[in-house]
Design a protein around this motif. Structure first.
Motif, PDB file in Angstrom:
ATOM      1  N   LEU A  92     -15.936  -8.292 -17.028  1.00  0.00           N
ATOM      2  CA  LEU A  92     -17.317  -7.855 -16.872  1.00  0.00           C
ATOM      3  C   LEU A  92     -17.708  -6.971 -18.045  1.00  0.00           C
ATOM      4  O   LEU A  92     -17.045  -5.965 -18.323  1.00  0.00           O
ATOM      5  N   ASP A  93     -18.784  -7.338 -18.748  1.00  0.00           N
ATOM      6  CA  ASP A  93     -19.284  -6.508 -19.836  1.00  0.00           C
ATOM      7  C   ASP A  93     -19.823  -5.201 -19.273  1.00  0.00           C
ATOM      8  O   ASP A  93     -20.551  -5.194 -18.284  1.00  0.00           O
ATOM      9  N   LEU A  94     -19.459  -4.109 -19.915  1.00  0.00           N
ATOM     10  CA  LEU A  94     -19.983  -2.805 -19.530  1.00  0.00           C
ATOM     11  C   LEU A  94     -21.210  -2.493 -20.375  1.00  0.00           C
ATOM     12  O   LEU A  94     -21.368  -3.018 -21.477  1.00  0.00           O
ATOM     13  N   TRP A  95     -22.082  -1.653 -19.849  1.00  0.00           N
ATOM     14  CA  TRP A  95     -23.346  -1.324 -20.510  1.00  0.00           C
ATOM     15  C   TRP A  95     -23.370   0.140 -20.913  1.00  0.00           C
ATOM     16  O   TRP A  95     -22.899   1.009 -20.174  1.00  0.00           O
ATOM     17  N   PHE A  96     -23.918   0.387 -22.090  1.00  0.00           N
ATOM     18  CA  PHE A  96     -24.120   1.743 -22.600  1.00  0.00           C
ATOM     19  C   PHE A  96     -25.553   1.849 -23.088  1.00  0.00           C
ATOM     20  O   PHE A  96     -26.060   0.936 -23.761  1.00  0.00           O
ATOM     21  N   ASP A  97     -26.208   2.952 -22.732  1.00  0.00           N
ATOM     22  CA  ASP A  97     -27.599   3.179 -23.130  1.00  0.00           C
ATOM     23  C   ASP A  97     -28.490   1.988 -22.763  1.00  0.00           C
ATOM     24  O   ASP A  97     -29.323   1.546 -23.555  1.00  0.00           O
ATOM     25  N   GLU A  98     -28.263   1.464 -21.549  1.00  0.00           N
ATOM     26  CA  GLU A  98     -29.070   0.358 -20.987  1.00  0.00           C
ATOM     27  C   GLU A  98     -28.945  -0.946 -21.776  1.00  0.00           C
ATOM     28  O   GLU A  98     -29.800  -1.818 -21.673  1.00  0.00           O
ATOM     29  N   GLN A  99     -27.864  -1.090 -22.556  1.00  0.00           N
ATOM     30  CA  GLN A  99     -27.650  -2.327 -23.321  1.00  0.00           C
ATOM     31  C   GLN A  99     -26.205  -2.788 -23.149  1.00  0.00           C
ATOM     32  O   GLN A  99     -25.295  -1.971 -23.031  1.00  0.00           O
ATOM     33  N   VAL A 100     -26.026  -4.098 -23.173  1.00  0.00           N
ATOM     34  CA  VAL A 100     -24.691  -4.651 -23.066  1.00  0.00           C
ATOM     35  C   VAL A 100     -23.867  -4.198 -24.271  1.00  0.00           C
ATOM     36  O   VAL A 100     -24.384  -4.061 -25.379  1.00  0.00           O
ATOM     37  N   SER A 101     -22.603  -3.918 -24.028  1.00  0.00           N
ATOM     38  CA  SER A 101     -21.700  -3.482 -25.093  1.00  0.00           C
ATOM     39  C   SER A 101     -20.578  -4.510 -25.249  1.00  0.00           C
ATOM     40  O   SER A 101     -20.500  -5.476 -24.486  1.00  0.00           O
ATOM     41  N   ASP A 102     -19.701  -4.262 -26.200  1.00  0.00           N
ATOM     42  CA  ASP A 102     -18.537  -5.128 -26.333  1.00  0.00           C
ATOM     43  C   ASP A 102     -17.320  -4.529 -25.625  1.00  0.00           C
ATOM     44  O   ASP A 102     -16.206  -5.025 -25.750  1.00  0.00           O
ATOM     45  N   LEU A 103     -17.540  -3.485 -24.839  1.00  0.00           N
ATOM     46  CA  LEU A 103     -16.502  -2.914 -24.000  1.00  0.00           C
ATOM     47  C   LEU A 103     -16.541  -3.634 -22.658  1.00  0.00           C
ATOM     48  O   LEU A 103     -17.614  -3.778 -22.060  1.00  0.00           O
ATOM     49  N   SER A 104     -15.406  -4.100 -22.212  1.00  0.00           N
ATOM     50  CA  SER A 104     -15.349  -4.881 -20.978  1.00  0.00           C
ATOM     51  C   SER A 104     -14.337  -4.307 -20.002  1.00  0.00           C
ATOM     52  O   SER A 104     -13.325  -3.739 -20.404  1.00  0.00           O
ATOM     53  N   ALA A 105     -14.634  -4.484 -18.730  1.00  0.00           N
ATOM     54  CA  ALA A 105     -13.702  -4.123 -17.663  1.00  0.00           C
ATOM     55  C   ALA A 105     -13.039  -5.407 -17.187  1.00  0.00           C
ATOM     56  O   ALA A 105     -13.708  -6.424 -16.980  1.00  0.00           O
ATOM     57  N   ILE A 106     -11.728  -5.359 -17.029  1.00  0.00           N
ATOM     58  CA  ILE A 106     -10.957  -6.508 -16.575  1.00  0.00           C
ATOM     59  C   ILE A 106     -10.517  -6.227 -15.142  1.00  0.00           C
ATOM     60  O   ILE A 106      -9.922  -5.183 -14.853  1.00  0.00           O
ATOM     61  N   PHE A 107     -10.815  -7.160 -14.264  1.00  0.00           N
ATOM     62  CA  PHE A 107     -10.429  -7.050 -12.858  1.00  0.00           C
ATOM     63  C   PHE A 107      -9.501  -8.206 -12.524  1.00  0.00           C
ATOM     64  O   PHE A 107      -9.721  -9.326 -12.966  1.00  0.00           O
ATOM     65  N   GLU A 108      -8.471  -7.918 -11.732  1.00  0.00           N
ATOM     66  CA  GLU A 108      -7.528  -8.967 -11.339  1.00  0.00           C
ATOM     67  C   GLU A 108      -7.172  -8.829  -9.872  1.00  0.00           C
ATOM     68  O   GLU A 108      -7.184  -7.731  -9.314  1.00  0.00           O
ATOM     69  N   THR A 109      -6.808  -9.960  -9.289  1.00  0.00           N
ATOM     70  CA  THR A 109      -6.253  -9.957  -7.944  1.00  0.00           C
ATOM     71  C   THR A 109      -4.757  -9.705  -8.051  1.00  0.00           C
ATOM     72  O   THR A 109      -4.178  -9.744  -9.129  1.00  0.00           O
ATOM     73  N   VAL A 110      -4.135  -9.476  -6.916  1.00  0.00           N
ATOM     74  CA  VAL A 110      -2.688  -9.313  -6.847  1.00  0.00           C
ATOM     75  C   VAL A 110      -2.148 -10.542  -6.115  1.00  0.00           C
ATOM     76  O   VAL A 110      -2.447 -10.733  -4.942  1.00  0.00           O
ATOM     77  N   PRO A 111      -1.379 -11.415  -6.815  1.00  0.00           N
ATOM     78  CA  PRO A 111      -0.958 -12.683  -6.212  1.00  0.00           C
ATOM     79  C   PRO A 111      -0.232 -12.545  -4.884  1.00  0.00           C
ATOM     80  O   PRO A 111      -0.411 -13.357  -3.991  1.00  0.00           O
TER      81      PRO A 111
END
Length: 126
Positions: A92-111
């Protein structure tokens, strides 16, 4: 690897809200960190402090993404080489100053815990 589009689960939205508000300890309290990240955090090597520093060093102020971003995310099905079972990942792209950034959050399940849901596993520049 297969990809499917869909609605972001509630735990992803909640995690982003906590990141935006800078309430990183609440991520632990609400069990929103991936177990591997939590293990690293408890040993004092990386984990939550690295996520915190990454966000702090990024220019601008983190803001909530628009609601439509949570309405259609891509789910990536990955084969986990370290444990039996597949991992589902959302980037998921994270937003800074109301704009999309190139910093992303990675989410995973646990198998091993299909009922566990998505947990934050990393934050980095993609």
């Amino acid at each position: 690897m297969s990809e499917v589009q869909g609605q972001a689960p509630a735990e992803i939205r909640r995690t982003v809200e906590l990141l935006v508000h800078g309430d990183l300890l609440e991520l632990i309290n609400e069990n929103l960190l991936h177990p591997q990240l939590l293990q690293i955090t408890q040993t004092g090597q990386g984990g939550l402090p690295i996520i915190e520093k990454t966000i702090e060093r990024y220019p601008g102020i983190m803001t909530m993404p628009p609601e439509e971003q949570f309405g259609h995310v891509t789910f990536y099905e990955l084969r986990d080489r370290t444990t039996p079972g597949d991992v589902t990942q959302v980037i998921l792209d994270l937003w800074f100053d109301e704009q999309v950034s190139d910093l992303s959050a990675i989410f995973e399940t646990v198998p091993s815990r299909p009922d566990y849901g998505f947990r934050l596993s990393d934050v980095h520049v993609l």
